[in-house]
Every structure is written in structure tokens, then in C-alpha cells.
Write a protein that holds these residues in place. Structure first.
Motif, mmCIF file in Angstrom:
data_model
loop_
_atom_site.group_PDB
_atom_site.id
_atom_site.type_symbol
_atom_site.label_atom_id
_atom_site.label_comp_id
_atom_site.label_asym_id
_atom_site.label_seq_id
_atom_site.Cartn_x
_atom_site.Cartn_y
_atom_site.Cartn_z
ATOM 1 N N LEU A 1 0.829 -1.211 0.000
ATOM 2 C CA LEU A 1 0.000 0.000 0.000
ATOM 3 C C LEU A 1 0.862 1.259 0.000
ATOM 4 N N PHE A 2 0.573 2.227 0.869
ATOM 5 C CA PHE A 2 1.264 3.517 0.850
ATOM 6 C C PHE A 2 2.730 3.413 1.236
ATOM 7 N N ALA A 3 3.111 2.343 1.917
ATOM 8 C CA ALA A 3 4.513 2.175 2.322
ATOM 9 C C ALA A 3 5.433 2.049 1.120
ATOM 10 N N ALA A 4 4.889 1.685 -0.027
ATOM 11 C CA ALA A 4 5.711 1.538 -1.225
ATOM 12 C C ALA A 4 6.048 2.873 -1.876
ATOM 13 N N LEU A 5 5.370 3.942 -1.488
ATOM 14 C CA LEU A 5 5.442 5.206 -2.218
ATOM 15 C C LEU A 5 6.506 6.149 -1.678
ATOM 16 N N PRO A 6 7.052 7.006 -2.529
ATOM 17 C CA PRO A 6 7.970 8.040 -2.052
ATOM 18 C C PRO A 6 7.214 9.052 -1.190
ATOM 19 N N ALA A 7 7.855 9.504 -0.126
ATOM 20 C CA ALA A 7 7.196 10.424 0.802
ATOM 21 C C ALA A 7 6.767 11.719 0.119
ATOM 22 N N ALA A 8 7.436 12.093 -0.950
ATOM 23 C CA ALA A 8 7.115 13.351 -1.641
ATOM 24 C C ALA A 8 5.713 13.351 -2.236
ATOM 25 N N LEU A 9 5.111 12.177 -2.422
ATOM 26 C CA LEU A 9 3.758 12.114 -2.962
ATOM 27 C C LEU A 9 2.693 12.461 -1.931
ATOM 28 N N ARG A 10 3.034 12.403 -0.670
ATOM 29 C CA ARG A 10 2.051 12.640 0.390
ATOM 30 C C ARG A 10 1.407 14.025 0.227
ATOM 31 N N GLY A 11 0.093 14.051 0.213
ATOM 32 C CA GLY A 11 -0.642 15.304 0.118
ATOM 33 C C GLY A 11 -0.748 15.878 -1.283
ATOM 34 N N THR A 12 -0.313 15.121 -2.311
ATOM 35 C CA THR A 12 -0.302 15.666 -3.673
ATOM 36 C C THR A 12 -1.210 14.917 -4.649
ATOM 37 N N VAL A 13 -1.830 13.816 -4.225
ATOM 38 C CA VAL A 13 -2.549 12.945 -5.154
ATOM 39 C C VAL A 13 -3.938 13.513 -5.462
ATOM 40 N N HIS A 14 -4.191 13.773 -6.731
ATOM 41 C CA HIS A 14 -5.494 14.296 -7.143
ATOM 42 C C HIS A 14 -6.512 13.185 -7.404
ATOM 43 N N LEU A 15 -6.023 12.030 -7.857
ATOM 44 C CA LEU A 15 -6.906 10.918 -8.199
ATOM 45 C C LEU A 15 -6.252 9.635 -7.712
ATOM 46 N N LEU A 16 -6.921 8.952 -6.781
ATOM 47 C CA LEU A 16 -6.380 7.730 -6.191
ATOM 48 C C LEU A 16 -7.352 6.585 -6.478
ATOM 49 N N THR A 17 -6.960 5.678 -7.350
ATOM 50 C CA THR A 17 -7.768 4.483 -7.592
ATOM 51 C C THR A 17 -7.171 3.347 -6.764
ATOM 52 N N ALA A 18 -7.981 2.762 -5.898
ATOM 53 C CA ALA A 18 -7.512 1.686 -5.017
ATOM 54 C C ALA A 18 -8.443 0.498 -5.195
ATOM 55 N N ASN A 19 -8.119 -0.335 -6.155
ATOM 56 C CA ASN A 19 -8.987 -1.468 -6.482
ATOM 57 C C ASN A 19 -8.593 -2.660 -5.609
ATOM 58 N N VAL A 20 -8.907 -2.544 -4.332
ATOM 59 C CA VAL A 20 -8.474 -3.529 -3.345
ATOM 60 C C VAL A 20 -9.277 -4.824 -3.470
ATOM 61 N N PRO A 21 -8.720 -5.965 -2.992
ATOM 62 C CA PRO A 21 -9.507 -7.203 -2.968
ATOM 63 C C PRO A 21 -10.698 -7.053 -2.034
ATOM 64 N N TYR A 22 -11.867 -7.575 -2.455
ATOM 65 C CA TYR A 22 -13.051 -7.393 -1.603
ATOM 66 C C TYR A 22 -13.914 -8.647 -1.472
ATOM 67 N N VAL A 23 -13.364 -9.813 -1.770
ATOM 68 C CA VAL A 23 -14.100 -11.057 -1.553
ATOM 69 C C VAL A 23 -13.924 -11.481 -0.095
ATOM 70 N N PRO A 24 -15.002 -11.702 0.649
ATOM 71 C CA PRO A 24 -14.866 -12.231 2.014
ATOM 72 C C PRO A 24 -14.130 -13.571 1.997
ATOM 73 N N THR A 25 -13.292 -13.783 2.987
ATOM 74 C CA THR A 25 -12.455 -14.984 3.028
ATOM 75 C C THR A 25 -13.266 -16.264 2.847
ATOM 76 N N ASP A 26 -14.408 -16.366 3.507
ATOM 77 C CA ASP A 26 -15.208 -17.592 3.430
ATOM 78 C C ASP A 26 -15.813 -17.824 2.050
ATOM 79 N N ASP A 27 -15.814 -16.789 1.201
ATOM 80 C CA ASP A 27 -16.372 -16.930 -0.144
ATOM 81 C C ASP A 27 -15.333 -17.330 -1.181
ATOM 82 N N ILE A 28 -14.062 -17.348 -0.820
ATOM 83 C CA ILE A 28 -13.016 -17.692 -1.781
ATOM 84 C C ILE A 28 -13.263 -19.056 -2.425
ATOM 85 N N PRO A 29 -13.654 -20.094 -1.651
ATOM 86 C CA PRO A 29 -13.888 -21.402 -2.292
ATOM 87 C C PRO A 29 -15.024 -21.394 -3.305
ATOM 88 N N LEU A 30 -15.883 -20.375 -3.267
ATOM 89 C CA LEU A 30 -17.011 -20.304 -4.193
ATOM 90 C C LEU A 30 -16.640 -19.657 -5.520
#
Length: 314
Positions: free
Chosen positions: A203-232
Motif C-alpha cells: 500500500l502507501f509504504a511503497a510510495l515516495p514520501a514526496a507524494l504525500r498530500g499531492t494525489v489528485h486521483l487515487l484508484t484503489a482497487n483492493v480485494p473485496y471477496v470475504p475470506t469464506d467466499d473464496i472457495p465459491l
């Protein structure tokens, strides 16, 4: 890492190889030239072009093999395999991989996303057609500023960042990050030609500190399947895509909570975070982002179907 809900990743995203004319830019523009190169695999060859040995193989026979293996759109897949293979031996290998259940995009080595050819290696999350709605929502949220800073977090192949920057005509400063080294390699192939910078890390730990407070558009397409639904999930996702790109924790919102906890500090004033989520999770996802001090809106597209939560720093 990327997201996945219970909709399977199928070759339906690749059925129509036509390009999107509205994306075309003048060839003299270097960014547009790179975008055109990314789109190249989405264009069929004309009848006047020479036919390869692979194309002389029986399409009917190839489609029959794929259909027997359970491929619903066997004829479409057969055409794409024949267009991509560089000869009969490679076509045979590719057909065998697909018949064994490997995602078509992994077999081809690319996915058609918003009219772009996106490189996809085996073991990397495949960009879904429904995520094109996230791109459209992001473009509506771009502030009226020169060269906005775009951050594609949990970028996977970098498909979202590539599509956003291409739609903006290259007028953006693009950054992307992912935890998965294989995804990062793909993203660099897809985004470096567009001037993007790709970082490997959590996540944000990968980024250079200079980006902090400068992002106009942040797309964060995070995983959102509940763990118990993975087998489905369909086997194409469950068996061939990384667990980290699918598993969103007990309620599917674990990664979103981590993003929300830091997003305010990384966004510029007026900047917006956008994330895709399941329609049944949108209320809870909106609540997570609202608690982080952001102004939240939920938008959806019933045809795809897709749901996106936007969260703006006022």
C-alpha cells in the motif's frame, strides 16, 4: 494486489477485438503512439494481410476442442488463439493450456481493457471488464488542474492507471504500486511507456514520501471477496490468480480499511479516492471511507454490473 468479487474472470472481456475510436490521438503525440501500441492486439488483421500457418488450422476443430473442455465462447476463443499464436506448435501449446482451465488472458499474454492491450502474465490478476466503470468514474472526478497526479494503488497489471492516463491524453503524472512482484513486472511493462512509475510494496509504504498530500486521483482497487467466499469463486480465479488479489478478509473490507486510514493524508485538497466493491458491500464501504473524514458517494452501472465508491477530501 487486485480485487475480485464472485463474478468470474472470463474470456467474454476479449470477445470483441475492435478498438475504441474515441481514444485515438494524433500519431505525432508520443503518449498517443504508446497508447496505440497498447491497443494493437485489439485490432483484427484485415483480409489483405498474409495468413500464418496457425490460421490455416481448422477453426472448427480448434473450437470443438475448446467447447469439449467447457469453454462457452469456444469460437471466439479459437479465433483469438489463432490470431495470437506464432505458429502451429505454439497454437497447440496455447490450446492445451486453455483446455486445461488456464484463463484465456494468461494464455494469450494480454487482456483487452478499455480498448487497450494490457500485458498479463500467468499468476497475475486479470483486469475485469466491469472495472472500466471505475475508469469512467475516475475521469469524472479529475480536478481542473494541469497534469494531475494519479495514483493506482493495488495496481495489478496497471490497467486502471493506463486507461485513465490514456483517456487524459497523457496529461497526468502517473504512479502505481502493488505488493505482488509478478504484478509489478506486468505493470511496469504497461505503464512505463506511458511515463508511469511503478513501486513494489505494501500500500502507501511503497510510495515516495514526496507524494504525500499531492494525489489528485487515487484508484484503489483492493480485494473485496470475504475470506469464506473464496472457495465459491470460479476455478479460473481460485486456481490461477494470487490469493492476495482476491481475499478481502472476513467481511471483504479489510484492505479498504487500511487504505482509508491513510488516504486523507495522501490526497491533495479536493482529491478523490475511488474503489470498486460488491453492490451488497457498498453501504459498509461508504461508511469506512466516511469515518476517514472523506465526502462519499456511491455510483453504479447495472449493465456491467459494477459499483464504485468515491471519497473526496474537502
Amino acid at each position: 494486489m487486485r480485487h475480485h468479487d464472485t463474478e468470474p474472470a472470463t474470456h467474454r472481456d476479449l470477445r470483441d477485438p475492435a478498438t475504441h475510436p474515441e481514444l485515438r490521438e494524433p500519431a505525432a503525440d508520443p503518449v498517443s503512439a504508446q497508447a496505440a501500441e497498447l491497443r494493437a492486439a485489439a485490432e483484427p488483421r484485415t483480409a489483405a494481410e498474409p495468413r500464418t500457418a496457425a490460421e490455416l488450422l481448422s477453426e472448427t476443430e480448434l473450437a470443438a476442442r475448446l467447447r469439449a473442455a467447457g469453454c462457452v465462447f469456444a469460437e471466439d476463443e479459437a479465433r483469438l488463439l489463432r490470431l495470437t499464436a506464432r505458429g502451429p506448435a505454439e497454437l497447440e501449446r496455447m490450446t492445451g493450456r486453455r483446455a486445461a482451465g488456464e484463463p484465456l488472458e494468461h494464455v494469450l499474454g494480454w487482456a483487452d481493457f478499455d480498448g487497450l492491450r494490457i500485458a498479463v502474465d500467468p499468476g497475475v490478476f486479470v483486469p475485469r471488464r466491469r472495472t472500466e466503470f471505475l475508469v469512467r468514474a475516475a475521469l469524472e472526478a479529475v480536478p481542473d488542474t494541469a497534469a494531475p497526479v494519479v495514483l493506482d494503488l493495488c495496481c495489478g497489471t496497471g490497467a486502471v492507471g493506463a486507461a485513465v492516463v490514456t483517456r487524459l491524453g497523457g496529461d497526468a503524472r502517473l504512479h502505481a504500486a502493488d505488493l505482488d512482484p509478478a504484478a509489478v513486472r506486468c505493470a511496469r511493462r504497461n505503464l512505463h511507456p506511458l511515463g508511469g512509475r511503478v513501486y513494489e510494496g505494501d500500500l502507501f509504504a511503497a510510495l515516495p514520501a514526496a507524494l504525500r498530500g499531492t494525489v489528485h486521483l487515487l484508484t484503489a482497487n483492493v480485494p473485496y471477496v470475504p475470506t469464506d467466499d473464496i472457495p465459491l469463486l470460479p476455478s479460473e480465479a481460485r486456481d490461477h490468480e494470487p490469493r492476495t488479489a482476491l481475499d478481502g478478509g472476513p467481511d471483504g473490507l479489510a484492505l479498504l480499511r487500511r487504505v482509508a486510514a491513510e488516504a486523507y493524508d495522501w490526497l491533495a485538497p479536493g482529491g478523490t479516492l475511488l474503489t470498486e466493491t460488491g453492490s451488497h458491500q457498498s453501504g459498509a464501504a461508504a461508511g469506512v471511507l466516511r469515518e476517514a473524514g472523506l465526502t462519499v458517494r456511491v455510483v453504479s452501472d447495472a449493465e456491467l454490473p459494477a459499483t464504485v465508491v468515491t471519497a473526496t477530501r474537502r
